[in-house]
Design an enzyme around this catalytic site. Structure first.
Site, PDB file in Angstrom:
ATOM      1  N   LYS A 206      -5.183   1.004  21.559  1.00 25.59           N
ATOM      2  CA  LYS A 206      -5.486   1.625  20.347  1.00 25.59           C
ATOM      3  C   LYS A 206      -6.718   1.280  19.846  1.00 25.59           C
ATOM      4  O   LYS A 206      -7.714   2.186  19.423  1.00 25.59           O
ATOM      5  CB  LYS A 206      -4.357   1.765  19.238  1.00 25.59           C
ATOM      6  CG  LYS A 206      -4.810   2.491  18.110  1.00 25.59           C
ATOM      7  CD  LYS A 206      -3.838   2.020  16.769  1.00 25.59           C
ATOM      8  CE  LYS A 206      -4.153   3.258  15.680  1.00 25.59           C
ATOM      9  NZ  LYS A 206      -3.450   2.902  14.465  1.00 25.59           N
TER      10      LYS A 206
ATOM     11  N   ASN B 254      -5.841  -1.300  11.914  1.00 28.56           N
ATOM     12  CA  ASN B 254      -6.793  -1.072  13.050  1.00 28.56           C
ATOM     13  C   ASN B 254      -7.634  -2.176  13.537  1.00 28.56           C
ATOM     14  O   ASN B 254      -7.950  -3.181  12.727  1.00 28.56           O
ATOM     15  CB  ASN B 254      -7.679   0.214  12.902  1.00 28.56           C
ATOM     16  CG  ASN B 254      -7.395   1.454  12.560  1.00 28.56           C
ATOM     17  OD1 ASN B 254      -5.907   1.613  13.084  1.00 28.56           O
ATOM     18  ND2 ASN B 254      -7.474   2.260  11.593  1.00 28.56           N
TER      19      ASN B 254
ATOM     20  N   GLY C 206       1.064   3.706   4.268  1.00 29.83           N
ATOM     21  CA  GLY C 206       2.143   3.341   3.554  1.00 29.83           C
ATOM     22  C   GLY C 206       2.984   4.274   2.848  1.00 29.83           C
ATOM     23  O   GLY C 206       4.218   4.035   2.881  1.00 29.83           O
TER      24      GLY C 206
ATOM     25  N   GLY D 125       0.777  -1.318   0.075  1.00 27.50           N
ATOM     26  CA  GLY D 125      -0.079   0.090   0.127  1.00 27.50           C
ATOM     27  C   GLY D 125       0.896   1.254   0.154  1.00 27.50           C
ATOM     28  O   GLY D 125       1.926   1.352   0.734  1.00 27.50           O
ATOM     29  N   ALA D 126       0.517   2.187  -0.727  1.00 28.04           N
ATOM     30  CA  ALA D 126       1.045   3.493  -0.708  1.00 28.04           C
ATOM     31  C   ALA D 126      -0.034   4.679  -0.511  1.00 28.04           C
ATOM     32  O   ALA D 126       0.281   5.703  -1.402  1.00 28.04           O
ATOM     33  CB  ALA D 126       1.790   3.744  -2.044  1.00 28.04           C
ATOM     34  N   GLY D 127      -0.682   4.407   0.313  1.00 21.92           N
ATOM     35  CA  GLY D 127      -1.691   5.405   0.664  1.00 21.92           C
ATOM     36  C   GLY D 127      -1.333   6.510   1.682  1.00 21.92           C
ATOM     37  O   GLY D 127       0.090   6.569   1.657  1.00 21.92           O
TER      38      GLY D 127
ATOM     39  N   GLU E 176     -14.431   1.550   8.362  1.00 20.56           N
ATOM     40  CA  GLU E 176     -13.790   0.279   8.868  1.00 20.56           C
ATOM     41  C   GLU E 176     -14.702  -0.114   9.961  1.00 20.56           C
ATOM     42  O   GLU E 176     -14.145  -0.390  11.236  1.00 20.56           O
ATOM     43  CB  GLU E 176     -12.392   0.512   9.319  1.00 20.56           C
ATOM     44  CG  GLU E 176     -11.130   0.790   8.365  1.00 20.56           C
ATOM     45  CD  GLU E 176      -9.793   0.893   8.836  1.00 20.56           C
ATOM     46  OE1 GLU E 176      -8.891   0.350   8.255  1.00 20.56           O
ATOM     47  OE2 GLU E 176      -9.628   1.632   9.831  1.00 20.56           O
TER      48      GLU E 176
END
Length: 306
Positions: free
Chosen positions: A185, A102, A12, A7-9, A268
């Site tokens: 968390k 998460n 990431g 992932g490169a959001g 989510e």
């Protein structure tokens, strides 16, 4: 150490980008559309700690032909199953998998697919989002990444990973308490997400409403009671801080799930609220406020699915 960032959001892209900027051996596993965008414009980070544009090493799932030493898994929780399929060929017998998703549902999915030994506990805290241009925008100064062996041991492999992640442009922390911190968390995200999404407001707006503070404290108590029964109990200091943070007058604090909801994006809900509710029910706990928050979010999700 050869790192694969899945992932490169916003997450990431930020941590992987900082690692690449620091000279680490980083490759991004992305979908074809994101790959084309990154090839054209580069990986752009806009941050209080300094802007940067990188030309990252990229892979798509169909081009994986080797194993990596560590895989940093950064996708949204509802993208997990597809991401595990995409990265499967990159995971060898000695590959460490460090997820920063998460909730805790991903722990079961990763261990079922790759074995318990592959998993490294992890979490991140960063206020970031990806804008319409595909840039990673860091909206605040903190950029924490915590990780550790789930059993708290100081293994040779976690010390090697720690050496790679430290001094790379963000606050990296090796902790022997990573499992408890992951549950903490989740405690915060479930309480904050349920509060903001159900009440459609910031922490301060809820606190200013009649009954708002009592509702917030009641929801926190349900979440904490559930976590104590089914997971690793949070510290008393953490619970006290959560109660204070989620009832603070005038606070503009919101959850990322609420911000996604306002944008009309996927949320989510199942992983942050629904899974905790399911565990509470299995343990025989009564959680009416948590149940109300999940039903509310489920209506939103069902509308999106039409």
């Amino acid at each position: 150490m050869r790192l694969l960032v899945v992932g490169a959001g916003s997450t990431g892209g930020y941590y992987g980008g900082r690692l690449a900027q620091a000279g680490r051996d980083v490759t991004f596993l992305v979908r074809p559309g994101r790959a084309a965008q990154l090839q054209k414009d580069g990986l752009q980070i806009v941050s209080p700690h300094g802007d940067v544009t990188l030309k990252p090493a990229l892979l798509t799932a169909d081009r994986i032909d080797q194993h990596f030493d560590a895989i940093i898994l950064t996708v949204k929780a509802y993208q997990l199953d597809a991401a595990l399929d995409d990265m499967a060929k990159a995971a060898g017998p000695q590959t460490m998998i460090l997820p920063v998703l998460n909730g805790m549902k991903h722990v079961d999915a990763i261990t079922a697919r790759f074995g318990k030994a592959a998993l490294i506990g992890g979490l991140c805290r960063i206020p970031a989002q990806m804008d319409e241009q595909g840039r990673v925008i860091q909206m605040g100064k903190f950029h924490d990444l915590a990780y550790g062996e789930m059993d708290g041991s100081s293994s040779a492999r976690i010390l090697a990973l720690d050496a790679v992640l430290k001094d790379a442009g963000f606050d990296a922390k090796l902790t022997p308490h990573i499992e408890r911190e992951m549950w903490e968390k989740w405690t915060l995200l479930a309480a904050l997400g349920g509060l903001c999404c159900l009440m459609r407001g910031t922490v301060g707006e809820v606190a200013a409403a009649p009954g708002g503070t009592d509702f917030a404290l009641g929801l926190i108590d349900e979440v904490v009671t559930t976590v104590k029964a089914v997971g690793v109990a949070p510290t008393e200091a953490f619970v006290a801080n959560t109660r204070e943070t989620l009832t603070k007058a005038g606070s503009a604090h919101t959850s990322s799930m609420y911000r996604d909801l306002l944008k009309g994006s996927a949320v989510e809900a199942d992983q942050i609220v629904g899974d905790l509710l399911a565990r509470a029910r299995k343990a025989g706990l009564s959680t009416p406020l948590l149940s109300l928050a999940y039903t509310h979010l489920a209506v939103y999700q069902n509308r999106l699915a039409k």
